[in-house]
Design an enzyme around this catalytic site. Sequence first.
Site, short mmCIF file in Angstrom:
data_model
loop_
_atom_site.label_atom_id
_atom_site.label_comp_id
_atom_site.label_asym_id
_atom_site.label_seq_id
_atom_site.Cartn_x
_atom_site.Cartn_y
_atom_site.Cartn_z
N HIS A 136 -52.19 127.70 -21.80
CA HIS A 136 -53.78 127.51 -22.14
C HIS A 136 -53.93 128.22 -21.01
CE1 HIS A 136 -54.77 124.66 -24.90
NE2 HIS A 136 -53.36 123.71 -24.68
N GLY A 137 -53.13 128.07 -19.95
CA GLY A 137 -54.46 129.02 -18.05
C GLY A 137 -53.08 128.69 -16.97
#
Lengths: 78, 401
Positions: free
Chosen positions: B334-335
């Site tokens: 997701h990051g």
Amino acid sequence: MAVKEEVIEILNTIIGEDINDQLDDDFFDSGLLDSMATVELLLDLESKFDIQAPVSEFNRDEWNTPNKVIAKVESLIG
Amino acid sequence: MVNLQPYTDPMYFIILLLALLPLAIALYFGKRLSWYEVIVSLVFIFLMFNGKKYHEGYAIILFMIWQWLLVWAYTLYRKKSNNTVVFYVATILAIVPLFLVKLAPVAHWTHVSTLLGFLGISYLTFRSVGMILETRDGAIKEFNPWLFLRFMLFMPSISSGPIDRYRRFVKDITTVPDREKYLGMLEKAVWYFFLGFLYKFVLSHILGTLLLPRFESLAILSASVHHGWSWWLVPVMYTYGLDLFFDFAGYSLFAVATSYVMGVELPMNFDKPFLAKNLKDFWNRWHITLSFWFRDYIFMRLVFMMMKKKWFKSRLTTSNIAYIINMLIMGFWHGLHWYYIAYGLFHGVGLVINDAWLRFKKKHKVPHNKFTEVFAIFVTFNVVMVSFLLFSGFLDKLWFK
């Protein structure tokens, strides 16, 4: 022992109950087989029958009942 | 210059359906206009990256050449040999562009973001990595450049999924559904479009655009005088979580509906996630194509390897470690922010606890009735909402900014 009995025996051990009377029941739907148990099944089949059943060949729609697993194993041996 | 972001305004839907009309008529008469389909896909992708977003257009071309060469080279290699190191190198190389794009904002490399980043890079990476893994396993044997491009650049799902599988997709686009089946798909498509409108343009608009910003400013205001805590976090949490669902599920419905019109049965992404009875059940219902991708390509492969090489004595340890690694990777995907990683860890640990509970339930006679079932749904829903609050990054804004 025939392939059929051996596969059923493996399934019985992994699932922990006798599946002889539910050979056409979907064991993913019923929750009897989860991802962990599936991997155990693949490994057991691999060592018992000396067949290659890689995880990505594993299509849930083709392996979801005991009878289908038996058919798969028979086709992979033959 | 014209720029059309997928599924954002009424005009997009009108243009989209007009463009798909010839395709639909042909499918109705049992023909698939492959060339036309590809042109429509390319035109819509071009419009997505036209105007101000032109640099993303260059980035996706660069990305496609990279993945194309990589999958091609790996398939050629795999026909001759099957070295594990080569397989790992190929997988890593396929992930490198995505990794750099995720690293760029943390490392403040703005030029890397501009050069390599484009909307949908994560989802295209899944498709490509999936192909490499299946080629490794021998499930995919040939590299077909034409089918590869069609799979990678299938327009309905290019920006945010659902994540399809190569072999499933190829089966669909190389056949034509019979008339009865196709009419059934069109019927579903109409229903999905309207349900999507309700989700995205009504519910998500109310929750995300009208309510959420107000709750957030109230929470920030009150937290500034109450040592970082505010009761407004509760409405922030529920509004954000529900908005996340309606926004994403709405988008996914549009993607699936569009692909049905094109005669492709893209898999569904959501199945009433808030009725899940436990966390495992939740992941069978929430962002399904992502969670199943992780299940099949990461969790099961990891378990397979750990069990085969007998790294751990107990089956339990194996599955618990696999859960945590699996969800952590999802978090990282997701990051590279602490709250995404914490979100992954939260769900990894959650699944371990969930499994322990299910085992306990099997061993002991735990009462089971309608009431306990509703209670289980309630608990699962709230656990998930807390995880979404973490995921939202709002706590980061509240505490560290």
